[in-house]
Design a protein around this motif. Sequence first.
Motif, PDB file in Angstrom:
ATOM      1  N   ASN B  40      45.453 124.670  14.578  1.00 13.88           N
ATOM      2  CA  ASN B  40      44.641 125.842  14.254  1.00 13.88           C
ATOM      3  C   ASN B  40      44.304 125.897  12.766  1.00 13.88           C
ATOM      4  OD1 ASN B  40      44.031 127.203  16.675  1.00 13.88           O
ATOM      5  ND2 ASN B  40      46.101 128.003  16.823  1.00 13.88           N
ATOM      6  N   PRO B  50      40.376 129.722  14.948  1.00 17.94           N
ATOM      7  CA  PRO B  50      41.654 129.061  15.309  1.00 17.94           C
ATOM      8  C   PRO B  50      42.197 129.609  16.615  1.00 17.94           C
ATOM      9  CG  PRO B  50      42.042 130.703  13.635  1.00 17.94           C
ATOM     10  CD  PRO B  50      40.547 130.704  13.873  1.00 17.94           C
ATOM     11  N   SER B  90      37.223 125.961  21.074  1.00 17.11           N
ATOM     12  CA  SER B  90      36.774 126.645  19.866  1.00 17.11           C
ATOM     13  C   SER B  90      35.393 126.120  19.519  1.00 17.11           C
ATOM     14  CB  SER B  90      37.751 126.373  18.708  1.00 17.11           C
ATOM     15  OG  SER B  90      37.363 127.087  17.558  1.00 17.11           O
TER      16      SER B  90
END
Lengths: 105, 166
Positions: B40, B50, B90
């Motif tokens: 992250n 993250p 992400s």
Amino acid sequence: MLKGDDFWTVDEFSSDCPGIGFVSGAFAGYDLAFSSGVSAFVKGGYRQRNLRKLKGRSTSLEDGEPAQHEMTYEDLNGTLKSVGFNFSGMFAAAGLGFSLGGVER
Amino acid sequence: MSLSSVALAKRPTGSAFIRGGLECSGHSLDDLKDYQEFNNEVLADLGLPPTWKNVGRAPGFNLELGYQIRPAISVGIGFAHTKHSGESSSAGLVDIVNDRGIYQETRKLSLAQDLGASISEITGNVMIWVPGAAGLFLGVQGGGGDGGLQGDVDGGAQGRRLLDSR
């Protein structure tokens, strides 16, 4: 923020880190008899499964050699070489069993 | 079979038993958390949220072969297997700069991770059946485990390299 040299175009990256380790634990539970030789149980406890011996890793690139992966890829996946895993924690279990010698009630 | 027929079990000395069951484990996996936290940090450095997660609780199964050597003591061999897994992703818009820090363009960068941890174990078990409380047992176990960590990452700023010159 990315620099131009950080670009990579690999579609998929896989890693696999196998290992062995010591297992220990303690538990408690109840065993309930439903009929002669058949019982059910519940149990729970603490189990420590230490795989500190994990070492090394194998990697594969599904689509061949990376054209431009460079540092970003290594940063994201490079730490598997040096760590092991400690599967310690509580567990709970329920199940059925039978006894070859019968169960007294 | 009625509930009234259920009673606390007491195994005769010299009897063997086989038990199988399902379990839920909540292992701490602290090292794996550290690994994901590091990932992250990398995502944050890249300008992405993250959002990579740790693996969670896992179901598993177990099997035990036992033998009642004394009224209050049984020994056995246990086998258990669990697998933890978690998927994360992400994505975001990232500014691309050259080595001199000059902005070049903004592109969409995406990453997805499929992370799994599994372990199989074989243990020797010793159980104490509490006298006067048939069915109640306490136990300890020790043995070995074989497992591993599996991870797949895909995504990225796919496409040809745009910045060839420094």
